[in-house]
Design an enzyme around this catalytic site. Structure first.
Site, mmCIF file in Angstrom:
data_model
loop_
_atom_site.group_PDB
_atom_site.id
_atom_site.type_symbol
_atom_site.label_atom_id
_atom_site.label_comp_id
_atom_site.label_asym_id
_atom_site.label_seq_id
_atom_site.Cartn_x
_atom_site.Cartn_y
_atom_site.Cartn_z
ATOM 1 N N GLU A 121 3.285 1.245 -4.694
ATOM 2 C CA GLU A 121 3.858 0.136 -3.912
ATOM 3 C C GLU A 121 3.597 -1.179 -4.656
ATOM 4 O O GLU A 121 2.572 -1.350 -5.327
ATOM 5 C CB GLU A 121 3.275 0.102 -2.486
ATOM 6 C CG GLU A 121 4.078 -0.827 -1.588
ATOM 7 C CD GLU A 121 3.759 -0.720 -0.097
ATOM 8 O OE1 GLU A 121 2.821 0.000 0.289
ATOM 9 O OE2 GLU A 121 4.478 -1.386 0.689
ATOM 10 N N HIS B 43 5.339 -7.279 5.462
ATOM 11 C CA HIS B 43 6.496 -6.669 6.131
ATOM 12 C C HIS B 43 6.294 -6.470 7.638
ATOM 13 O O HIS B 43 6.263 -5.362 8.155
ATOM 14 C CB HIS B 43 7.038 -5.402 5.453
ATOM 15 C CG HIS B 43 6.047 -4.531 4.725
ATOM 16 N ND1 HIS B 43 5.109 -3.807 5.357
ATOM 17 C CD2 HIS B 43 5.879 -4.267 3.415
ATOM 18 C CE1 HIS B 43 4.402 -3.131 4.488
ATOM 19 N NE2 HIS B 43 4.832 -3.386 3.305
ATOM 20 N N TYR C 92 -5.569 -2.938 10.001
ATOM 21 C CA TYR C 92 -4.911 -2.338 8.831
ATOM 22 C C TYR C 92 -4.526 -0.886 9.129
ATOM 23 O O TYR C 92 -3.392 -0.458 8.878
ATOM 24 C CB TYR C 92 -5.868 -2.420 7.637
ATOM 25 C CG TYR C 92 -5.252 -1.965 6.351
ATOM 26 C CD1 TYR C 92 -4.609 -2.873 5.509
ATOM 27 C CD2 TYR C 92 -5.295 -0.634 5.966
ATOM 28 C CE1 TYR C 92 -4.027 -2.454 4.339
ATOM 29 C CE2 TYR C 92 -4.718 -0.215 4.796
ATOM 30 C CZ TYR C 92 -4.086 -1.134 3.979
ATOM 31 O OH TYR C 92 -3.510 -0.711 2.818
ATOM 32 N N ASP D 225 2.611 -4.129 -4.078
ATOM 33 C CA ASP D 225 1.397 -4.950 -3.971
ATOM 34 C C ASP D 225 0.327 -4.473 -4.945
ATOM 35 O O ASP D 225 -0.565 -5.238 -5.305
ATOM 36 C CB ASP D 225 0.870 -4.994 -2.529
ATOM 37 C CG ASP D 225 0.717 -3.636 -1.869
ATOM 38 O OD1 ASP D 225 1.424 -2.696 -2.258
ATOM 39 O OD2 ASP D 225 -0.114 -3.529 -0.949
ATOM 40 N N ASP E 51 -5.122 2.225 -0.761
ATOM 41 C CA ASP E 51 -4.867 1.692 0.583
ATOM 42 C C ASP E 51 -5.899 2.169 1.619
ATOM 43 O O ASP E 51 -6.170 1.458 2.601
ATOM 44 C CB ASP E 51 -3.468 2.104 1.063
ATOM 45 C CG ASP E 51 -2.378 1.150 0.574
ATOM 46 O OD1 ASP E 51 -2.692 0.006 0.237
ATOM 47 O OD2 ASP E 51 -1.209 1.568 0.544
ATOM 48 N N HIS F 80 -1.310 4.081 -6.701
ATOM 49 C CA HIS F 80 -0.228 3.933 -5.712
ATOM 50 C C HIS F 80 0.798 2.991 -6.327
ATOM 51 O O HIS F 80 0.425 2.013 -6.982
ATOM 52 C CB HIS F 80 -0.834 3.352 -4.434
ATOM 53 C CG HIS F 80 0.118 3.103 -3.303
ATOM 54 N ND1 HIS F 80 1.295 3.799 -3.121
ATOM 55 C CD2 HIS F 80 0.036 2.224 -2.256
ATOM 56 C CE1 HIS F 80 1.890 3.358 -2.019
ATOM 57 N NE2 HIS F 80 1.163 2.397 -1.488
ATOM 58 N N HIS G 214 -7.466 -3.309 -0.999
ATOM 59 C CA HIS G 214 -7.334 -4.539 -0.208
ATOM 60 C C HIS G 214 -8.691 -4.852 0.413
ATOM 61 O O HIS G 214 -9.331 -3.959 0.996
ATOM 62 C CB HIS G 214 -6.356 -4.364 0.957
ATOM 63 C CG HIS G 214 -4.937 -4.105 0.554
ATOM 64 N ND1 HIS G 214 -4.140 -5.042 -0.054
ATOM 65 C CD2 HIS G 214 -4.164 -3.003 0.703
ATOM 66 C CE1 HIS G 214 -2.937 -4.530 -0.264
ATOM 67 N NE2 HIS G 214 -2.923 -3.297 0.173
ATOM 68 N N HIS H 66 -0.741 5.856 1.474
ATOM 69 C CA HIS H 66 0.206 5.444 2.470
ATOM 70 C C HIS H 66 1.660 5.857 2.135
ATOM 71 O O HIS H 66 2.529 5.857 2.998
ATOM 72 C CB HIS H 66 0.027 3.913 2.569
ATOM 73 C CG HIS H 66 1.117 3.063 3.009
ATOM 74 N ND1 HIS H 66 1.576 1.972 2.348
ATOM 75 C CD2 HIS H 66 1.847 3.142 4.143
ATOM 76 C CE1 HIS H 66 2.525 1.383 3.015
ATOM 77 N NE2 HIS H 66 2.712 2.057 4.107
HETATM 78 FE FE1 FEO Z 1 0.893 0.929 0.318
HETATM 79 FE FE2 FEO Z 1 -1.300 -1.725 -0.258
HETATM 80 O O1 FEO Z 1 0.253 -0.664 -0.459
#
Ligand code: FEO
Length: 387
Positions: free
Chosen positions: A80, A24, A191, A82, A163, A78, A222, A144
């Site tokens: 989100e 994004h 990041y 991903d 995250d 989390h 990640h 996040h």
């Molecule tokens: Fe807030 Fe890696 O997602």
């Protein structure tokens, strides 16, 4: 597509997104991973998931270790997408598993996926017994999203941080000591600057809690798993979350006929005269997410645009919109630019930098091609203003 054993009976079973270049608006030149982990204990526990299109890769890795139908708990640190995109497909294979998340996570998952799974809500201080091991939960809202939490296994001294401490890096290496340190830290900075920067206070709160834990391995969701450079990553997160900056000035601009570039060069000279590191960024040649990496540690943010149609150039508008959203604190701004007749651009830039909450230096606004003597005078005045 091998699963990687991190410690006995604890595996990395995530997905590697080699092709990802846009998260994004954030340019992810090195791709990314969505790390998912499997703990094989009396209760089989999956921690976090992957983007929906990497489900088959995740499943292949899980299936090398256990029958997915045996999964008892799915911890969703989390929600989100991903980290939760593959959850619906996983739940088809283990429909009786409990989905463990924070209150906001349990509220949010059905809104994403329209499913009524067997949810278990956990809060900070709650403990889940897995058998020989436990998972302790700590809510880390806004690191996040409001639902974020981390899971800590005291028996293994492992923190599943989601995250936090992540880096967008696709690699066959899984651990920090297998990968170039400087690149990992650069990607950790990028990041933080592009994802976590608005939430410094919440990061500091999370670090206070994390600082009380004995940690031998940080398993983010990640990038690389951190086992060698834990003090380094904790220390740098403290600096970033406290908005500690270096003696560094950024001069960020776009130009039509070279006049705004001339002003940019003079501004750079002024900062160099005061012993500052400088970075000169022409917005035609650099991605805004790479500029953010430098903003993370820069005190002065100077932004220039000529006037185009009573406004600013679109490249500058895009950068300023992105900057305002990420809201770095305690910075000093300077607006500059050339103009022909209307001259609105410098005021527009200045207003946006003020809305960012920056302390402002006097703007520099010059008509047509700047005269060398005028530039020298402006440079002298600026040297006086720089602390
Ligand atoms: Fe807030 Fe890696 O997602």
């Amino acid at each position: 597509m091998k699963a990687i054993e991190i410690k006995k009976d604890i595996y990395w079973i995530g997905g590697i997104d080699w092709d990802l270049r846009n998260f994004h608006g954030y340019l992810t030149q090195r791709g990314s991973t969505y790390n998912s982990y499997l703990i094989v204990d009396e209760k089989i526990t999956l921690i976090d998931n992957v983007k929906h299109y990497l489900f088959e890769e995740q499943l292949s890795r899980i299936s090398q270790i256990i029958d997915p139908a045996k999964i008892d708990y799915v911890i969703q640190n989390h929600i989100e997408m991903d980290h939760s995109g593959s959850l619906p497909r996983i739940m088809e294979l283990c429909p009786n598993a409990q989905v463990v998340a924070s209150p906001q996570g349990v509220e949010g998952l059905p809104k994403h996926y329209k499913k009524k799974w067997n949810f278990k809500t956990v809060k900070s201080g709650d403990v889940l017994e897995l058998g020989k091991r436990q998972l302790h939960f700590v809510q880390t809202p806004m690191v996040h999203w409001p639902d974020n939490m981390v899971s800590y296994c005291p028996q293994e001294k492992m923190l599943f941080s989601n995250d936090a401490f992540g880096q967008h890096i696709a690699s066959s290496e899984r651990f920090d000591d297998e990968y170039p340190f400087n690149i990992m830290m650069h990607e950790a900075a990028k990041y933080y600057a592009n994802i976590v920067l608005p939430y410094g206070r919440q990061v500091q709160k999370a670090l206070e809690t994390v600082g009380t834990l004995k940690i031998e391995t940080i398993c983010p969701s990640h990038g690389l798993i951190i086992r060698k450079y834990i003090p380094e990553i904790l220390e740098i997160y403290k600096k970033w979350s406290a908005n500690e900056v270096d003696k560094k000035a950024l001069i960020i601009y776009d130009t039509m006929w070279g006049s705004t570039r001339m002003i940019a060069n003079s501004i750079q000279e002024a900062f160099e005269a005061k012993g500052y590191q400088t970075r000169l960024f022409n917005l035609q040649n650099i991605h805004i997410s790479d500029i953010m990496t430098e903003i993370l540690t820069a005190k002065y943010i100077c932004v220039g645009s000529p006037t185009l149609n009573n406004n600013i150039l679109p490249t500058v508008a895009s950068f300023l919109t992105y900057l305002k959203g990420l809201a770095p604190k305690d910075r000093v701004g300077l607006a500059f630019g050339s103009y022909g007749w209307g001259g609105q651009s410098v005021g527009i830039v200045e207003k946006i930098l003020q809305e960012c909450g920056f302390e402002m230096l006097d703007q520099i606004k010059l008509q047509y091609v700047p005269d060398k003597d005028v530039l020298n005078e402006k440079e002298k005045q600026l040297i006086e203003m720089i602390k």
